[in-house]
Each structure stands twice: as C-alpha cells, then as structure tokens.
Design an enzyme around this catalytic site. Structure first.
Site, PDB file in Angstrom:
ATOM      1  CG  HIS A  43      -1.988  -1.030   1.189  1.00  0.00           C
ATOM      2  ND1 HIS A  43      -2.880  -1.166   0.150  1.00  0.00           N
ATOM      3  CD2 HIS A  43      -2.303  -2.013   2.078  1.00  0.00           C
ATOM      4  CE1 HIS A  43      -3.703  -2.172   0.398  1.00  0.00           C
ATOM      5  NE2 HIS A  43      -3.371  -2.710   1.549  1.00  0.00           N
ATOM      6  CD  GLU A 143      -4.099  -8.562   5.120  1.00  0.00           C
ATOM      7  OE1 GLU A 143      -4.160  -7.369   5.466  1.00  0.00           O
ATOM      8  OE2 GLU A 143      -3.366  -8.957   4.202  1.00  0.00           O
ATOM      9  CG  ASP A 169      -7.369  -5.092   5.000  1.00  0.00           C
ATOM     10  OD1 ASP A 169      -8.313  -4.437   4.540  1.00  0.00           O
ATOM     11  OD2 ASP A 169      -6.224  -5.049   4.530  1.00  0.00           O
TER      12      ASP A 169
END
Length: 249
Positions: A43, A143, A169
């Site tokens: 990310h 997650e 998440d």
C-alpha cells in the site's frame, strides 16, 4: 542479538512502518532505536528502486529491514529478499496452502523454490542455501475472515516464523463498517486472542500493526511479542498539524 534471533525468541520487538520513498528520512528513523523498519510495498508509495535505496539507508545505520510485499507470489517475495530484506510480511494469507506457498518462496531448494540470485542480499546474508534459509523471516498476515478461520492450520505450517495481524482489514473482514468500527470491539478482541493462542500452540510469535506507541504498549501487555508502529506519513501529518496549531495560538 539479530532481528531474526530476537523475533523468533519471542523477545519484545518493535518496528517502524514506512510508506514513502525517502531514503534520507529512513536513514534518520533507522538511528532512533527501532528493531526494524518495514517498507510497505503493498500500500506504500514504493517501487523496487525505492526498496533498494531504503535498504541501503538502513545498512548505513545497522538497522534490519522487512518488506510487506505486494502479494503472496514468488516474484515479489524473492525480489524483496534479494534486495536485502531480513524478512517478508505476506498479505492476504487465507489458508495453510497459502502459507506453504509463502514459505516455499522464502526458501531455496530443496526446502523451497526461491531462485538463486541474491544480488544485494549477498552483502548481508550467507549465500549457502541452508544458511540463507535460516537467516530470513517468513511472516504471513492474518487479515481476513478466511485467514482467521484457518489460523491454527496456518500457524502450524513448518517454516512460518510468526503471524502478523492487519487490524483494519481484519475488522472489516469480520463485518465492521469501518476499520475502527467500535461495534466490533468484542469480536475483534476475540479474534486477536485466537491468533495469539494459535501462535502459542505452534511455538511461533504473534505480531500486529499499531497506530501509536501507546497502542503498541497495550498490545505487548496483552501478549503480543512484536509490533510495528504507525507510519512515516501519519507522523509527518500529525507533527505538521500540531506545530501549525501551536503557531496559530
């Protein structure tokens, strides 16, 4: 004690999270005293050149580096390790088969299927396959609801060094309307305990991402042995806002 020795032993291990391509900032952070700096290639705003520059900056200060890779694929895992990462955090691991694939990508034959070509890593780690295998960390993430449902099987996969919880998440995966949905506090707390218990049963370490040092301290008190703290962009914004507020009176 090396990062590998410290983390595998269950000693308290604290890392810093980097999202931006700024090796000069990494060099400064690396001297603060964290056990590792993790570069977020999934990310974050980082390409392979940025990983190389970041790893070089860490080497200048004698700090270990991890990489949260883009995906559970041989290419991304091998590239991060070849660049000199001490280990990889692997996202979206949902089953024991996913965990076995991650382990194989981290290890050379006959233990795994990592391709020989360490390039930068040979400056930091042994090049003999068995020795190199022992010197890197394989850290799958929990997650998703699927990953949580299979966490005991994932934790028991040989070669997995620890599990790392992605709290945002995971809360969303459990049904939360937002990454910090308070309506799911109890469900989330139960999920954390299940991951910790699975790790303890398998003899590996439980880790989690945290938004601050204060939250990291709380997670350590709950039984986690390693935590990453916040991120460079978060802290830059917080510091800038705080100083602006003080200047405005």
């Amino acid at each position: 004690m090396t990062l590998v020795e410290k983390l595998r032993s269950g000693a308290r291990t604290i890392g810093y999270w980097v999202l931006s391509d700024n090796p000069q900032a990494v060099e400064r952070v690396a001297g603060v005293g964290y056990d590792y700096v993790c570069f977020d290639a999934q990310h974050g705003l980082l390409d392979y050149r940025a990983l190389l520059d970041g790893m070089t900056a860490l080497d200048a200060r004698g700090c270990a580096g991890l990489v949260r890779v883009q995906d559970n694929q041989q290419f991304w895992i091998g590239q991060a390790l070849d660049a000199g990462a001490t280990g990889v955090i692997i996202p979206m691991v949902n089953s024991a088969d996913d965990a076995r694939a991650a382990v194989a990508a981290c290890r050379y034959p006959p233990a795994g299927r990592r391709s020989m070509g360490p390039v930068r890593a040979e400056l930091r780690f042994p090049t003999r396959p068995a020795e190199a295998d022992a010197a890197v960390l394989c850290l799958p993430m929990i997650e998703t609801a699927e990953g949580l449902a299979a966490v005991e099987e994932i934790a028991a996969v040989p070669g997995v060094d620890g599990l790392y919880i992605g709290p945002s998440d995971l809360r969303l995966g459990l049904g939360g309307a937002a990454p910090d949905d308070p309506a799911y506090d109890d469900v989330f707390a139960q999920a954390l305990e299940r991951v910790r218990a699975a790790c303890a049963s398998a003899g590996i370490v439980a880790g989690i991402h945290t938004p601050s040092g204060a939250v990291a301290a709380r997670r350590f008190a709950e039984g986690f042995s390693w935590c990453s703290v916040a991120s460079d962009l978060t802290h830059l914004e917080e510091a800038a806002r705080s100083h602006l507020g003080e200047a405005q009176g």
